[in-house]
Design a protein around this motif. Structure first.
Motif, mmCIF file in Angstrom:
data_model
loop_
_atom_site.group_PDB
_atom_site.id
_atom_site.type_symbol
_atom_site.label_atom_id
_atom_site.label_comp_id
_atom_site.label_asym_id
_atom_site.label_seq_id
_atom_site.Cartn_x
_atom_site.Cartn_y
_atom_site.Cartn_z
ATOM 1 N N VAL A 12 -7.746 -22.805 9.280
ATOM 2 C CA VAL A 12 -7.537 -22.731 10.720
ATOM 3 C C VAL A 12 -8.778 -23.259 11.422
ATOM 4 C CG1 VAL A 12 -8.395 -20.359 10.874
ATOM 5 C CG2 VAL A 12 -6.795 -21.214 12.602
ATOM 6 N N GLN A 13 -8.590 -23.813 12.598
ATOM 7 C CA GLN A 13 -9.726 -24.316 13.362
ATOM 8 C C GLN A 13 -10.446 -23.169 14.061
ATOM 9 O OE1 GLN A 13 -8.219 -27.315 16.059
ATOM 10 N NE2 GLN A 13 -8.290 -28.898 14.487
ATOM 11 N N PRO A 14 -11.721 -23.352 14.368
ATOM 12 C CA PRO A 14 -12.449 -22.325 15.120
ATOM 13 C C PRO A 14 -11.712 -21.984 16.415
ATOM 14 C CG PRO A 14 -13.988 -23.931 14.258
ATOM 15 C CD PRO A 14 -12.616 -24.468 13.971
ATOM 16 N N GLY A 15 -11.656 -20.681 16.711
ATOM 17 C CA GLY A 15 -10.910 -20.220 17.875
ATOM 18 C C GLY A 15 -9.465 -19.900 17.594
ATOM 19 N N GLY A 16 -9.002 -20.262 16.421
ATOM 20 C CA GLY A 16 -7.610 -20.030 16.067
ATOM 21 C C GLY A 16 -7.345 -18.618 15.561
ATOM 22 N N SER A 17 -6.100 -18.400 15.140
ATOM 23 C CA SER A 17 -5.669 -17.076 14.696
ATOM 24 C C SER A 17 -4.940 -17.167 13.351
ATOM 25 C CB SER A 17 -4.721 -16.449 15.721
ATOM 26 O OG SER A 17 -5.369 -16.255 16.957
ATOM 27 N N LEU A 18 -5.020 -16.085 12.605
ATOM 28 C CA LEU A 18 -4.254 -15.910 11.384
ATOM 29 C C LEU A 18 -3.863 -14.446 11.278
ATOM 30 C CD1 LEU A 18 -6.201 -17.883 8.600
ATOM 31 C CD2 LEU A 18 -3.926 -18.439 9.500
ATOM 32 N N ARG A 19 -2.761 -14.193 10.577
ATOM 33 C CA ARG A 19 -2.343 -12.821 10.315
ATOM 34 C C ARG A 19 -2.171 -12.642 8.815
ATOM 35 N NH1 ARG A 19 3.266 -9.614 11.092
ATOM 36 N NH2 ARG A 19 2.446 -7.596 11.785
ATOM 37 N N LEU A 20 -2.949 -11.721 8.257
ATOM 38 C CA LEU A 20 -2.842 -11.406 6.838
ATOM 39 C C LEU A 20 -1.921 -10.199 6.653
ATOM 40 C CD1 LEU A 20 -6.577 -11.680 5.725
ATOM 41 C CD2 LEU A 20 -4.868 -13.485 5.940
ATOM 42 N N SER A 21 -1.198 -10.213 5.541
ATOM 43 C CA SER A 21 -0.345 -9.092 5.172
ATOM 44 C C SER A 21 -0.657 -8.675 3.743
ATOM 45 C CB SER A 21 1.139 -9.473 5.265
ATOM 46 O OG SER A 21 1.491 -9.840 6.569
ATOM 47 N N CYS A 22 -0.480 -7.403 3.458
ATOM 48 C CA CYS A 22 -0.679 -6.888 2.101
ATOM 49 C C CYS A 22 0.356 -5.807 1.866
ATOM 50 C CB CYS A 22 -2.077 -6.337 1.939
ATOM 51 S SG CYS A 22 -2.337 -5.439 0.392
#
Length: 122
Positions: A12-22
């Motif tokens: 992802v680019q700086p400033g972006g978002s991600l959502r991790l799941s476990c």
């Protein structure tokens, strides 16, 4: 045996978002604390965020205000919403769960996921 399976990492680019799941699966009674840790190259594994079974959260100072941990006890799943990502967030992110099992007695044991790579770069 208990398995923790993580998903959601990526580039992802700086400033972006991600959502991790476990998601936890296997044979157990319940899960107490769940959390996320990360390890960057050449560095020790560090705590990112944890959540109690009741939902009380704790964050590393470096991610406060940017990351949010949540969990769905019915699905035995913990999430990490990561916003305003920075290059220094680049690391392998590991899920951790304190699992209570009942065999001949009641015991609690920590389990770890296999890790998911998060890379923040332009």
């Amino acid at each position: 045996q208990v398995q923790l399976v993580e998903s959601g990492g990526g580039l992802v680019q700086p400033g972006g978002s991600l959502r991790l799941s476990c998601a936890a699966s296997g044979s157990f009674f319940l899960i107490n604390a769940m959390g996320w840790y990360r390890q960057a190259p050449g560095k020790q594994r560090e705590l990112v965020a944890t959540a109690t079974r009741g939902g009380d959260a704790n964050y590393a100072d470096s991610v406060k205000g940017r990351f949010t941990i949540s969990r769905d006890n019915a699905k035995n799943t913990v999430y990490l919403q990561m916003n305003s990502l920075k290059p220094e967030d680049t690391a392998v992110y590991y899920c951790n769960a304190a699992v209570v099992q009942i065999t001949t007695d009641i015991s609690q044991k920590d389990y770890w996921g296999q890790g998911t790579q998060v890379t923040v770069s332009s």
